[in-house]
Enzyme design. Structure first.
Site, PDB file in Angstrom:
ATOM      1  N   HIS A 163       0.849  -1.211   0.000  1.00  0.00           N
ATOM      2  CA  HIS A 163       0.000   0.000   0.000  1.00  0.00           C
ATOM      3  C   HIS A 163       0.875   1.248   0.000  1.00  0.00           C
ATOM      4  O   HIS A 163       1.528   1.566   0.995  1.00  0.00           O
ATOM      5  CB  HIS A 163      -0.930   0.023   1.220  1.00  0.00           C
ATOM      6  CG  HIS A 163      -1.938   1.130   1.158  1.00  0.00           C
ATOM      7  ND1 HIS A 163      -3.289   0.897   1.028  1.00  0.00           N
ATOM      8  CD2 HIS A 163      -1.798   2.482   1.167  1.00  0.00           C
ATOM      9  CE1 HIS A 163      -3.935   2.050   0.975  1.00  0.00           C
ATOM     10  NE2 HIS A 163      -3.039   3.040   1.064  1.00  0.00           N
ATOM     11  N   HIS A 220       1.443   5.439  -2.029  1.00  0.00           N
ATOM     12  CA  HIS A 220       0.940   6.508  -2.911  1.00  0.00           C
ATOM     13  C   HIS A 220       2.129   7.137  -3.620  1.00  0.00           C
ATOM     14  O   HIS A 220       2.675   8.141  -3.170  1.00  0.00           O
ATOM     15  CB  HIS A 220       0.162   7.553  -2.104  1.00  0.00           C
ATOM     16  CG  HIS A 220      -1.106   7.021  -1.528  1.00  0.00           C
ATOM     17  ND1 HIS A 220      -2.330   7.176  -2.138  1.00  0.00           N
ATOM     18  CD2 HIS A 220      -1.335   6.281  -0.417  1.00  0.00           C
ATOM     19  CE1 HIS A 220      -3.264   6.575  -1.417  1.00  0.00           C
ATOM     20  NE2 HIS A 220      -2.676   6.022  -0.371  1.00  0.00           N
ATOM     21  N   GLN A 231      -9.499   9.504  -5.438  1.00  0.00           N
ATOM     22  CA  GLN A 231      -9.208  10.132  -4.138  1.00  0.00           C
ATOM     23  C   GLN A 231     -10.352  11.008  -3.626  1.00  0.00           C
ATOM     24  O   GLN A 231     -10.622  11.055  -2.424  1.00  0.00           O
ATOM     25  CB  GLN A 231      -7.929  10.976  -4.273  1.00  0.00           C
ATOM     26  CG  GLN A 231      -7.590  11.873  -3.101  1.00  0.00           C
ATOM     27  CD  GLN A 231      -6.957  11.125  -1.951  1.00  0.00           C
ATOM     28  OE1 GLN A 231      -5.797  10.745  -2.019  1.00  0.00           O
ATOM     29  NE2 GLN A 231      -7.709  10.912  -0.881  1.00  0.00           N
ATOM     30  N   HIS A 276      -9.405   1.891   0.041  1.00  0.00           N
ATOM     31  CA  HIS A 276      -9.286   2.607   1.299  1.00  0.00           C
ATOM     32  C   HIS A 276     -10.648   2.474   1.973  1.00  0.00           C
ATOM     33  O   HIS A 276     -11.667   2.850   1.391  1.00  0.00           O
ATOM     34  CB  HIS A 276      -8.985   4.079   1.049  1.00  0.00           C
ATOM     35  CG  HIS A 276      -7.574   4.352   0.637  1.00  0.00           C
ATOM     36  ND1 HIS A 276      -7.039   3.868  -0.527  1.00  0.00           N
ATOM     37  CD2 HIS A 276      -6.585   5.050   1.246  1.00  0.00           C
ATOM     38  CE1 HIS A 276      -5.779   4.262  -0.610  1.00  0.00           C
ATOM     39  NE2 HIS A 276      -5.475   4.979   0.443  1.00  0.00           N
ATOM     40  N   GLU A 334     -11.212   4.668   6.830  1.00  0.00           N
ATOM     41  CA  GLU A 334     -10.005   5.289   7.378  1.00  0.00           C
ATOM     42  C   GLU A 334     -10.428   6.510   8.187  1.00  0.00           C
ATOM     43  O   GLU A 334     -10.284   7.653   7.770  1.00  0.00           O
ATOM     44  CB  GLU A 334      -9.011   5.696   6.279  1.00  0.00           C
ATOM     45  CG  GLU A 334      -7.666   6.143   6.860  1.00  0.00           C
ATOM     46  CD  GLU A 334      -6.654   6.574   5.826  1.00  0.00           C
ATOM     47  OE1 GLU A 334      -6.981   6.572   4.621  1.00  0.00           O
ATOM     48  OE2 GLU A 334      -5.523   6.915   6.209  1.00  0.00           O
ATOM     49  N   ASP A 352       2.202   3.226   2.925  1.00  0.00           N
ATOM     50  CA  ASP A 352       1.263   4.303   2.610  1.00  0.00           C
ATOM     51  C   ASP A 352       1.937   5.556   2.061  1.00  0.00           C
ATOM     52  O   ASP A 352       1.652   5.969   0.950  1.00  0.00           O
ATOM     53  CB  ASP A 352       0.405   4.647   3.835  1.00  0.00           C
ATOM     54  CG  ASP A 352      -0.935   5.269   3.474  1.00  0.00           C
ATOM     55  OD1 ASP A 352      -1.307   5.241   2.291  1.00  0.00           O
ATOM     56  OD2 ASP A 352      -1.620   5.761   4.384  1.00  0.00           O
ATOM     57  N   TRP A 398       0.527  13.799   3.674  1.00  0.00           N
ATOM     58  CA  TRP A 398      -0.025  13.105   4.843  1.00  0.00           C
ATOM     59  C   TRP A 398       1.034  12.725   5.874  1.00  0.00           C
ATOM     60  O   TRP A 398       0.722  12.489   7.025  1.00  0.00           O
ATOM     61  CB  TRP A 398      -0.767  11.844   4.390  1.00  0.00           C
ATOM     62  CG  TRP A 398      -1.944  12.161   3.529  1.00  0.00           C
ATOM     63  CD1 TRP A 398      -3.209  12.450   3.963  1.00  0.00           C
ATOM     64  CD2 TRP A 398      -1.983  12.252   2.103  1.00  0.00           C
ATOM     65  NE1 TRP A 398      -4.023  12.717   2.884  1.00  0.00           N
ATOM     66  CE2 TRP A 398      -3.303  12.597   1.736  1.00  0.00           C
ATOM     67  CE3 TRP A 398      -1.034  12.080   1.074  1.00  0.00           C
ATOM     68  CZ2 TRP A 398      -3.687  12.780   0.402  1.00  0.00           C
ATOM     69  CZ3 TRP A 398      -1.420  12.247  -0.242  1.00  0.00           C
ATOM     70  CH2 TRP A 398      -2.734  12.588  -0.561  1.00  0.00           C
TER      71      TRP A 398
HETATM   72 FE   FE2 Z   1      -3.499   5.106   1.450  1.00  0.00          FE
END
Ligand code: FE2
Length: 425
Positions: free
Chosen positions: A57, A59, A152, A210, A213, A309, A315
């Site tokens: 996982h 991005h 997203q 996702h 979350e 991630d 993030w």
């Molecule tokens: Fe993610």
């Protein structure tokens, strides 16, 4: 005559003093005391040889963008999404390729052999998709890259997201993604799961959403994902990523939910580093932890793999492509402290995640790809404890990254000498 023999290796299953012989990019034998000749012989010196780390996982379209155009001040998921929305229009395809390629150099050096990356499809130009399709091709000699079409901004909430997500799949993106908890309502979230799973079923693709979350104990999208998996016959091809709301759910409800997830053979992908940072931001004290119920899912028979991630993006400001950092955090937050549990955490960033991604030829058995990592540690628990240094990375029998062992030179009077922290005992 073999192409390569790695001698005197410890293996993740506990065997010690093993030799690994390789020919034509495959493992030809794993035995003690192989005497045949090889073009290249590597002495593992009693350190651990592991199959490659797997990141299920990530991005990659956002990685290394930290501070562009600004920092995430609140530290929340929602500000991260807003900040990413500011970056998307101003970045170019070449910007994304450049950052991704630099990240993949680091991932390779850290022994990562495969990455599943979500790629944002809420962009009419599909810049991230264009970029990462190119990156997938450029790095295929050393990292397997699997792309997830990830709307997203919500496949229903964003007016063009559905069309763009389908277009991304037509362009060659591998897996169907989603973000039901970001849709406008719980009902829309459930509808998004249904629509996206139907697309995956029609196309014969895997799903990785996702899911939940948040810290909302009433978020129920993993239940819908398990239901749609069962209804559409997608067992074994679906993963729920994050699942953090499960941390906050009522215990009675979870006692019903987890068996449904196991029955549907839906995999779970917690992302310990990022969610321990993002979740619980609305709590005072005690603060909830940002990790799903890892032990309970695993014990119920769910396949659980840890993902990284984010690295240096809207993030998460930290990270260094180190799946041992991920395992270390997952272990602590999940209080997975027994010897068996710690060894399991290593599996969660190697073979379990390889299984989730459906990788072929993975492992250290005869006939598997000759792809593995030599770590400066004696076993898997030591590897996590030390976040062990990567000495050599092999891909199909060829060394693709290497570094010198870490050694500290002690100069204090009376204790002079070299210290290898992996050989303290
Ligand atoms: Fe993610």
């Amino acid at each position: 005559m073999f192409d390569l023999i790695v001698k005197n290796a410890n293996l993740p299953d506990g065997r010690t003093g093993m030799d690994i012989a390789c020919a034509d990019g495959k493992i030809a034998a794993v035995e003690a005391g192989i005497t045949a000749e090889a073009k290249e012989v590597v002495d593992a010196g009693g350190y651990l040889v592991s199959p490659p780390f797997i990141d299920p996982h990530f991005h990659m379209d956002a990685t290394l963008s930290l501070g562009t155009p600004r920092m995430n001040v609140s530290g929340t998921l929602l500000e991260g999404i807003a900040l990413w929305g500011e970056l998307k229009p101003i970045q170019t395809v070449d910007d994304i390729i450049d950052r991704a390629m630099r990240y993949c150099d680091l991932a390779l050096a850290k022994g990562i052999g495969a990455i599943r990356t979500h790629v944002d499809t809420c962009d009419d130009e599909l810049k991230g998709v264009q970029a990462l399709l190119e990156v997938r091709e450029r790095i295929k000699g050393y990292i397997d890259l699997q792309l997830v079409a990830f709307p997203q901004d919500g496949v229903l909430r964003d007016p063009t997201a559905m069309a763009n997500t389908v277009r991304a799949l037509d362009m060659g993106v591998d897996v169907v993604g989603g973000i039901p908890h970001f849709e406008r309502t719980m009902a829309d979230g459930a509808e998004s799961v249904r629509l996206l799973c139907e697309i995956a079923a029609e196309r014969g693709l895997m799903v990785d959403m996702h899911c939940d979350e948040s810290d909302d104990p009433h978020s129920r999208h993993i239940e819908t994902l398990a239901y749609e998996t069962q209804r559409l016959g997608l067992q074994g091809r679906v993963a729920g990523s994050h699942l953090t709301s499960m941390h906050s759910m009522d215990n009675y409800y979870v006692s019903k939910l987890i068996p449904l997830i196991a029955e549907a053979q839906v995999h779970a992908i917690p992302n310990p580093l990022i969610n321990i940072m993002l979740q619980g931001r609305h709590d005072t004290y005690p603060k909830r932890r940002g990790q799903t119920r890892v032990r309970e899912l695993r014990d119920a028979g769910v396949t659980v793999g840890f993902g990284s991630d984010c690295v240096m993006d809207p993030w998460y400001s930290l990270g260094k492509a180190d799946m041992l950092d991920v395992a270390f955090m997952g272990l602590h937050v999940g209080q997975l402290s027994s010897r068996a549990d710690m060894a399991w955490c290593f599996e969660a960033v190697t073979e379990t995640s390889a299984k989730i991604m459906g990788l072929e030829g993975y492992g250290l058995s005869k006939g598997c790809d000759a792809s593995f990592v030599l770590l400066q540690a004696s076993d898997t628990i030591e590897a996590i404890r030390l976040r062990a240094h990567r000495l050599k990375v092999f891909r199909k029998g060829v060394c693709v990254a290497s570094s010198d062992p870490v050694s500290y030179q002690i100069t204090a009077q009376g204790r002079e000498g070299a210290l290898d922290e992996a050989r303290l005992r």
